[in-house]
Scaffold this active site. Structure first.
Site, PDB file in Angstrom:
ATOM      1  N   CYS A   1     -13.598   7.077 -12.750  1.00  0.00           N
ATOM      2  CA  CYS A   1     -12.927   6.162 -14.102  1.00  0.00           C
ATOM      3  C   CYS A   1     -13.604   5.403 -15.073  1.00  0.00           C
ATOM      4  O   CYS A   1     -13.303   5.188 -15.796  1.00  0.00           O
ATOM      5  CB  CYS A   1     -11.871   5.105 -13.219  1.00  0.00           C
TER       6      CYS A   1
ATOM      7  N   HIS B   1     -10.675  -0.743 -18.247  1.00  0.00           N
ATOM      8  CA  HIS B   1     -10.191   0.196 -17.877  1.00  0.00           C
ATOM      9  C   HIS B   1      -9.092  -0.206 -17.255  1.00  0.00           C
ATOM     10  O   HIS B   1      -8.224  -1.041 -16.501  1.00  0.00           O
ATOM     11  CB  HIS B   1     -10.953   0.568 -16.166  1.00  0.00           C
TER      12      HIS B   1
ATOM     13  N   ASN C   1      -2.731   4.588 -14.816  1.00  0.00           N
ATOM     14  CA  ASN C   1      -4.325   4.514 -14.716  1.00  0.00           C
ATOM     15  C   ASN C   1      -4.524   6.338 -15.555  1.00  0.00           C
ATOM     16  O   ASN C   1      -4.128   6.966 -14.379  1.00  0.00           O
ATOM     17  CB  ASN C   1      -4.679   4.580 -13.314  1.00  0.00           C
TER      18      ASN C   1
HETATM   19  O1  UT7 Z   1      -8.846   3.715 -11.204  1.00  0.00           O
HETATM   20  C1  UT7 Z   1      -8.999   3.512  -9.670  1.00  0.00           C
HETATM   21  C2  UT7 Z   1      -8.823   2.442  -9.286  1.00  0.00           C
HETATM   22  N1  UT7 Z   1      -7.563   2.499  -8.241  1.00  0.00           N
HETATM   23  C3  UT7 Z   1      -7.136   0.543  -8.280  1.00  0.00           C
HETATM   24  O2  UT7 Z   1      -8.022   0.085  -9.157  1.00  0.00           O
HETATM   25  C4  UT7 Z   1      -6.404   0.569  -7.460  1.00  0.00           C
HETATM   26  C5  UT7 Z   1      -6.578  -1.079  -6.641  1.00  0.00           C
HETATM   27  N2  UT7 Z   1      -5.822  -1.537  -6.330  1.00  0.00           N
HETATM   28  C6  UT7 Z   1      -4.482  -2.239  -6.373  1.00  0.00           C
HETATM   29  O3  UT7 Z   1      -4.598  -1.873  -7.815  1.00  0.00           O
HETATM   30  C7  UT7 Z   1      -3.119  -2.615  -5.491  1.00  0.00           C
HETATM   31  O4  UT7 Z   1      -4.115  -2.924  -5.088  1.00  0.00           O
HETATM   32  C8  UT7 Z   1      -2.373  -1.342  -5.117  1.00  0.00           C
HETATM   33  C9  UT7 Z   1      -1.427  -1.866  -6.879  1.00  0.00           C
HETATM   34  C10 UT7 Z   1      -2.706  -0.369  -5.133  1.00  0.00           C
HETATM   35  C11 UT7 Z   1      -1.141  -2.171  -3.866  1.00  0.00           C
HETATM   36  O5  UT7 Z   1      -1.039  -3.895  -4.831  1.00  0.00           O
HETATM   37  P1  UT7 Z   1      -1.146  -4.743  -3.381  1.00  0.00           P
HETATM   38  O6  UT7 Z   1      -1.275  -6.473  -4.340  1.00  0.00           O
HETATM   39  O7  UT7 Z   1      -3.091  -4.940  -2.908  1.00  0.00           O
HETATM   40  O8  UT7 Z   1      -0.360  -4.090  -2.291  1.00  0.00           O
HETATM   41  P2  UT7 Z   1      -0.836  -3.522  -1.014  1.00  0.00           P
HETATM   42  O9  UT7 Z   1      -1.606  -2.629  -1.143  1.00  0.00           O
HETATM   43  O10 UT7 Z   1      -0.827  -4.806   0.042  1.00  0.00           O
HETATM   44  O11 UT7 Z   1       0.680  -3.830   0.109  1.00  0.00           O
HETATM   45  C12 UT7 Z   1       1.943  -4.511  -0.366  1.00  0.00           C
HETATM   46  C13 UT7 Z   1       2.744  -4.320   0.443  1.00  0.00           C
HETATM   47  C14 UT7 Z   1       3.258  -2.747   1.571  1.00  0.00           C
HETATM   48  O12 UT7 Z   1       4.361  -3.542   2.175  1.00  0.00           O
HETATM   49  P3  UT7 Z   1       3.452  -4.460   3.638  1.00  0.00           P
HETATM   50  O13 UT7 Z   1       3.015  -3.211   4.457  1.00  0.00           O
HETATM   51  O14 UT7 Z   1       3.673  -5.816   3.037  1.00  0.00           O
HETATM   52  O15 UT7 Z   1       4.953  -4.040   4.270  1.00  0.00           O
HETATM   53  C15 UT7 Z   1       2.681  -1.910   1.127  1.00  0.00           C
HETATM   54  O16 UT7 Z   1       3.038  -0.649   1.677  1.00  0.00           O
HETATM   55  O17 UT7 Z   1       3.336  -2.865  -0.786  1.00  0.00           O
HETATM   56  C16 UT7 Z   1       3.529  -1.863   0.074  1.00  0.00           C
HETATM   57  N3  UT7 Z   1       3.697  -0.627  -1.420  1.00  0.00           N
HETATM   58  C17 UT7 Z   1       4.648  -0.648  -2.162  1.00  0.00           C
HETATM   59  N4  UT7 Z   1       6.287  -1.651  -2.276  1.00  0.00           N
HETATM   60  C18 UT7 Z   1       6.781  -0.863  -3.224  1.00  0.00           C
HETATM   61  C19 UT7 Z   1       2.556  -0.036  -2.067  1.00  0.00           C
HETATM   62  N5  UT7 Z   1       2.789   0.468  -2.873  1.00  0.00           N
HETATM   63  C20 UT7 Z   1       4.467   0.523  -2.951  1.00  0.00           C
HETATM   64  C21 UT7 Z   1       4.945   0.461  -3.589  1.00  0.00           C
HETATM   65  N6  UT7 Z   1       6.337   0.335  -3.863  1.00  0.00           N
HETATM   66  N7  UT7 Z   1       5.056   2.151  -4.918  1.00  0.00           N
END
Ligand code: UT7
Length: 316
Positions: free
Chosen positions: A108, A243, A273
């Site tokens: 990226c 980004h 993204n």
């Molecule tokens: O260009 C490259 C790059 N990648 C990035 O920049 C990604 C950087 N990271 C992020 O943007 C965030 O970490 C994410 C958007 C990927 C995830 O957000 P988060 O606030 O860190 O969520 P999390 O991974 O801690 O997940 C929280 C909850 C989990 O459920 P439990 O375990 O709390 O029950 C996930 O399973 O949200 C759940 N979850 C979803 N729920 C509904 C994860 N994805 C989804 C979804 N819909 N799409």
């Protein structure tokens, strides 16, 4: 180096968050509040090379330069249908250009890496005057569409700039810290009669929280670095083009720099993204809307798999 023209192009299929709810355990509310994304443009029957050519041709038209006047093409790309030849070679043929070409995989952060290489060519080679940088990405072909933690984040598209000799780019900083495990995808190569090792392959694997933290800390370091290189302060910068990975990453960086929202334009709600294409697409949107004034100070900053990061300070 200075930017002579910008362009962007997207596939035609719009996929909204609501559409994802039909086959994923997700919701529009979760995606919007956790990422800022409302929809993304996805490749269906288009070829990435054609989207790239469309973005490139717009940048050439804006710059008033014919493909034959290009001295070099850099294509920033992570995956496409060809392992070889390089996507830049395919783009060169479709544009009708005749110059040497190379692909660069800086994930990226590939646009910032491409700018740095273009700057080096322009300053060190007297016969190089016009360089096309085209960032063309289809990350939606890398993810598992049953994995709600990754597939909702990405969109496909291309952003391009034509750069020439000038004195508008004031500072570029790049960094790479090997961190394979936080963001990667492996693919299987052809078997041979002699291969004995196991080779893994599969969709993109990402540790979202770790990438989030790395993104914030590295972007802040790079942004402050290019600003101090130019003997400016954050308050002197007119536009921060970051980004487009997650609006919460952008907001965290903005708050830490104590800057107003209107200095951090974003389009993540429309495109998700798009990997290295995200900054040149955003730059082209601002340019097309005449929101950039001559002399505006712009900071670009990106991070990606590698872990690669980079920032650039330029005057418009
Ligand atoms: O260009 C490259 C790059 N990648 C990035 O920049 C990604 C950087 N990271 C992020 O943007 C965030 O970490 C994410 C958007 C990927 C995830 O957000 P988060 O606030 O860190 O969520 P999390 O991974 O801690 O997940 C929280 C909850 C989990 O459920 P439990 O375990 O709390 O029950 C996930 O399973 O949200 C759940 N979850 C979803 N729920 C509904 C994860 N994805 C989804 C979804 N819909 N799409």
């Amino acid at each position: 180096m200075k930017i002579l023209g910008t362009g962007s192009a997207h596939p035609s299929k719009t996929v909204t968050n609501d559409m994802l709810e039909h086959f994923l355990d997700t919701s529009d509310e979760w995606i919007r509040t956790r990422t800022g994304i409302r929809q993304r443009q996805l490749i269906t029957d288009e070829k990435l090379e054609d989207i790239a050519v469309s973005a490139a041709q717009k940048a050439l038209d804006r710059a008033g330069i014919s493909p034959k006047d290009l001295d070099f093409i850099i294509c920033s790309n992570v995956v496409n249908e060809y392992i070889t030849p390089a996507l830049s070679c395919i783009i060169q043929g479709k544009l009708g250009a005749e110059c040497p070409c190379i692909d660069l995989n800086g994930a990226c952060a590939g646009f910032i890496y491409s700018l740095d290489i273009a700057e080096s060519y322009l300053s060190s080679k007297s016969d190089i005057n016009n360089i096309l940088i085209v960032c063309a990405e289809e990350p939606t072909r890398m993810v598992d569409w049953a994995d709600r933690g990754t597939c909702v984040l990405f969109g496909d598209g291309a952003g391009a700039v034509v750069v020439g000799k000038g004195d508008n780019v004031k500072s570029i900083r790049l960094s790479t810290t090997s961190k394979q495990e936080s963001l990667y995808q492996q693919r299987k190569l052809q078997d041979t009669p002699f291969i004995t090792k196991d080779e893994a392959h599969g969709p993109l694997v990402m540790n979202g929280q770790e990438v989030f933290k790395l993104a914030v800390s590295s972007s802040l370091r790079d942004i402050k670095g290019v600003i101090s290189d130019s003997h400016l302060t954050e308050n002197d910068v007119d536009h921060f083009l970051l980004h487009q990975a997650n609006i919460r990453i952008i907001d965290t960086i903005r708050q830490s720099l104590n800057q107003d929202k209107d200095k951090f334009p974003n389009n993540i709600d429309k495109y998700g993204n798009t990997s290295s294409a995200s900054i040149p697409i955003l730059l082209d949107e601002l340019n097309s809307r005449n929101e950039l004034r001559r002399g505006d100070k712009i900071v670009l900053s990106a991070f990606g798999a590698g872990f690669t990061t980079g920032a650039c300070l330029l005057y418009w």
